[in-house]
Design an enzyme around this catalytic site. Sequence first.
Site, PDB file in Angstrom:
ATOM      1  N   ARG A  34       0.768  -1.168   0.133  1.00  0.00           N
ATOM      2  CA  ARG A  34      -0.035  -0.015  -0.110  1.00  0.00           C
ATOM      3  C   ARG A  34       0.802   1.158   0.003  1.00  0.00           C
ATOM      4  NH1 ARG A  34      -4.785  -1.694   3.957  1.00  0.00           N
ATOM      5  NH2 ARG A  34      -6.097  -2.845   2.811  1.00  0.00           N
ATOM      6  N   GLU A  46      -1.808  -8.779  -5.268  1.00  0.00           N
ATOM      7  CA  GLU A  46      -3.249  -9.187  -5.314  1.00  0.00           C
ATOM      8  C   GLU A  46      -3.125 -10.509  -5.785  1.00  0.00           C
ATOM      9  OE1 GLU A  46      -5.919  -8.141  -4.398  1.00  0.00           O
ATOM     10  OE2 GLU A  46      -5.406  -5.989  -4.107  1.00  0.00           O
ATOM     11  N   GLN A  51      -6.797 -16.432  -2.041  1.00  0.00           N
ATOM     12  CA  GLN A  51      -6.717 -17.643  -1.218  1.00  0.00           C
ATOM     13  C   GLN A  51      -5.769 -17.765  -0.250  1.00  0.00           C
ATOM     14  OE1 GLN A  51      -9.458 -19.941  -2.105  1.00  0.00           O
ATOM     15  NE2 GLN A  51      -9.583 -19.184  -4.358  1.00  0.00           N
ATOM     16  N   THR A  52      -5.166 -16.521   0.319  1.00  0.00           N
ATOM     17  CA  THR A  52      -3.949 -16.490   1.241  1.00  0.00           C
ATOM     18  C   THR A  52      -4.207 -15.202   1.946  1.00  0.00           C
ATOM     19  OG1 THR A  52      -2.730 -17.536  -0.729  1.00  0.00           O
ATOM     20  CG2 THR A  52      -1.587 -16.901   1.406  1.00  0.00           C
ATOM     21  N   LEU A  89       3.548 -20.970  -0.927  1.00  0.00           N
ATOM     22  CA  LEU A  89       2.154 -20.188  -0.989  1.00  0.00           C
ATOM     23  C   LEU A  89       1.077 -21.014  -1.708  1.00  0.00           C
ATOM     24  CD1 LEU A  89       3.022 -16.531  -2.307  1.00  0.00           C
ATOM     25  CD2 LEU A  89       1.782 -17.061  -0.276  1.00  0.00           C
ATOM     26  N   GLY A  90       1.597 -21.973  -2.540  1.00  0.00           N
ATOM     27  CA  GLY A  90       0.409 -22.853  -2.975  1.00  0.00           C
ATOM     28  C   GLY A  90      -0.068 -22.294  -4.325  1.00  0.00           C
ATOM     29  N   TYR A 129     -11.444 -10.514 -11.025  1.00  0.00           N
ATOM     30  CA  TYR A 129     -11.114  -9.889  -9.437  1.00  0.00           C
ATOM     31  C   TYR A 129      -9.912  -9.205  -9.703  1.00  0.00           C
ATOM     32  CZ  TYR A 129      -9.205  -9.632  -5.277  1.00  0.00           C
ATOM     33  OH  TYR A 129      -8.591  -9.137  -3.863  1.00  0.00           O
ATOM     34  N   ASP A 147     -14.722 -10.392  -4.085  1.00  0.00           N
ATOM     35  CA  ASP A 147     -14.344 -11.610  -3.384  1.00  0.00           C
ATOM     36  C   ASP A 147     -15.011 -12.199  -2.210  1.00  0.00           C
ATOM     37  OD1 ASP A 147     -13.458  -9.922  -1.321  1.00  0.00           O
ATOM     38  OD2 ASP A 147     -11.324 -10.488  -1.431  1.00  0.00           O
ATOM     39  N   CYS A 208     -19.084  -6.426  15.228  1.00  0.00           N
ATOM     40  CA  CYS A 208     -20.056  -5.458  14.963  1.00  0.00           C
ATOM     41  C   CYS A 208     -20.036  -4.182  15.615  1.00  0.00           C
ATOM     42  CB  CYS A 208     -21.665  -6.137  15.002  1.00  0.00           C
ATOM     43  SG  CYS A 208     -21.698  -7.520  13.987  1.00  0.00           S
ATOM     44  N   CYS A 211     -17.911  -1.733  13.928  1.00  0.00           N
ATOM     45  CA  CYS A 211     -18.093  -1.840  12.273  1.00  0.00           C
ATOM     46  C   CYS A 211     -18.667  -0.350  11.950  1.00  0.00           C
ATOM     47  CB  CYS A 211     -19.120  -2.683  11.872  1.00  0.00           C
ATOM     48  SG  CYS A 211     -19.582  -2.783  10.167  1.00  0.00           S
TER      49      CYS A 211
HETATM   50 FE1  SF4 Z   1     -21.787  -6.916  11.926  1.00  0.00          FE
HETATM   51 FE2  SF4 Z   1     -20.815  -4.820  10.348  1.00  0.00          FE
HETATM   52 FE3  SF4 Z   1     -20.651  -7.346   9.264  1.00  0.00          FE
HETATM   53 FE4  SF4 Z   1     -23.192  -6.022   9.577  1.00  0.00          FE
HETATM   54  S1  SF4 Z   1     -21.504  -5.725   8.128  1.00  0.00           S
HETATM   55  S2  SF4 Z   1     -22.608  -8.422  10.240  1.00  0.00           S
HETATM   56  S3  SF4 Z   1     -22.533  -4.897  11.591  1.00  0.00           S
HETATM   57  S4  SF4 Z   1     -19.488  -6.500  10.958  1.00  0.00           S
END
Ligand code: SF4
Length: 369
Positions: A34, A46, A51-52, A89-90, A129, A147, A208, A211
Site C-alpha cells: 500500500r 493481489e 486464497q491466502t 504459497l500454494g 477480480y 471476493d 459489529c 463496524c
Molecule cells: Fe456486523 Fe458490520 Fe458485518 Fe453487519 S456488516 S454483520 S454490523 S460487522
Amino acid sequence: MKKSAVDIKKNTIQKIQKSLARWYQKNRLDLPWRKTDDPYRVWISEVMLQQTRIETVIPYYNRFMDKYPEIKFLAESDLQSVLKIWEGLGYYARARNMHKAAQIICEKFQGRLPDTREGLLKLPGIGEYISAAIASISFRIPAAVVDGNVKRVLARLFMDSTPTNDTGRKNLFESYAAKLLDQDQPGDFNQAVMELGQRICRPGNPICSDCPVQEFCKVFQTNRIDQYPVRVDRKSVPLKKMNYAIVFQGKKCLLLRRPAKGLLGGLWELPGYEQHHRTAPGKQLENMICRMTGIRIRVEEKIGTVSHAYTHFKVAANVYLCFYKSGEICLNGPTEHQWILPAEIHHYPCHKLIHKIFPMLHGLANQDE
Ligand code: SF4
C-alpha cells in the site's frame, strides 16, 4: 420481498461510502504493497493474496520485491527461480501465469501493464477480480472487486440469502458491489470493503461493535447475524491415497520434476503415484517407479505417512525407503530428474506434501545404506 441492488437508495449508498472511507482512512493496515499504487506491485500483491492470508503474504511479497523489484527482472528470471520464491504459497499456477504475463508485458507493452480492464483481462492469470483490483487501485477505473470477503459483507449488509459460494449467483453480488462503489475513489473503496470483511465482518464472530456500517446493516438491525451469509453445502472432499518413494543411490536420492502444465506444474517431488487399489504397495511401487523412471528399485520398508488438504481433495501418503537396483533413467511423465543429497532439497521448489516428507528424508541422510 428481497431487495435487489437497484433498490438501494442513493442516500444510503452515499452514507455507506462516507462511513467506510472514514473508517478506512483511520484504520487501514500499513501493508507493504500500500506504499505505492504502482500497477506491478499491486498486481503481484493481489495475485499473492488470492486464497491466502495477509500475514502469510507479507514476507513472501517482501522477498519477491527484493528479488524482482521491477517487472523486467521477473520476465528475465527462469521459472524455477520464480517457483522457488513462491514455494509454500500454494496454487502454483498463479506463479506460472504471472511469470508468463510478465514476459508478455515486457515483449509487447514495453514493460507497462495495460491501463484498461480489457487489456489486463487478456493476460494469463488475470481474471475479473485481479483486473478490477489493478484497474481501480492503480488507474482509478471504477471497477468493483468481488471476493469472498466482499460477498460476506454484502450478504450481511443487505440481508441477502443468496448463497455466497454459489458461483452461478455471483452476478448478484457483483451488482451490489457495482452499485455501492465509490466512483471517485474506487481503489480505496474496494480495499476498504475487503479489509472490513477480513478484520471486522469476519466469517465467524464479526466485531459489529467496531463496524463503520453497523447502522445500515440489515442483519445487525434484525439480530440475525448468525444466519448470514448463507452457503450451500459442498460435497465431502475426496481422499486420495498416494505412495512416495525415497530412492537412494549411494548417499543421493532421486527427485523428479512434474510437467509444466497441470496441478503443481513445474515443481519437484519424490517419485510417487496414486494408489487406486487396496493391495499393499511393494511390487506395485517397484513397477510404478520403473514405468515412470526406467530404473528398478528395491522397497526396503515403510517409514511414515503424511497428509495434506488441498482445496478439492485431501491426500494421505505413505512414504517408503527404497534403494536403486539397476537401469538407466528414462522418464515417462516427469520432465526432469536429479540425484541429490538430502540437504540439497531446499534448492528445489517442492509442493507442501513433499515438504512434510523432508524430516524423514533428513533423518535418513546420516544412516548407512
Ligand atoms: Fe456486523 Fe458490520 Fe458485518 Fe453487519 S456488516 S454483520 S454490523 S460487522
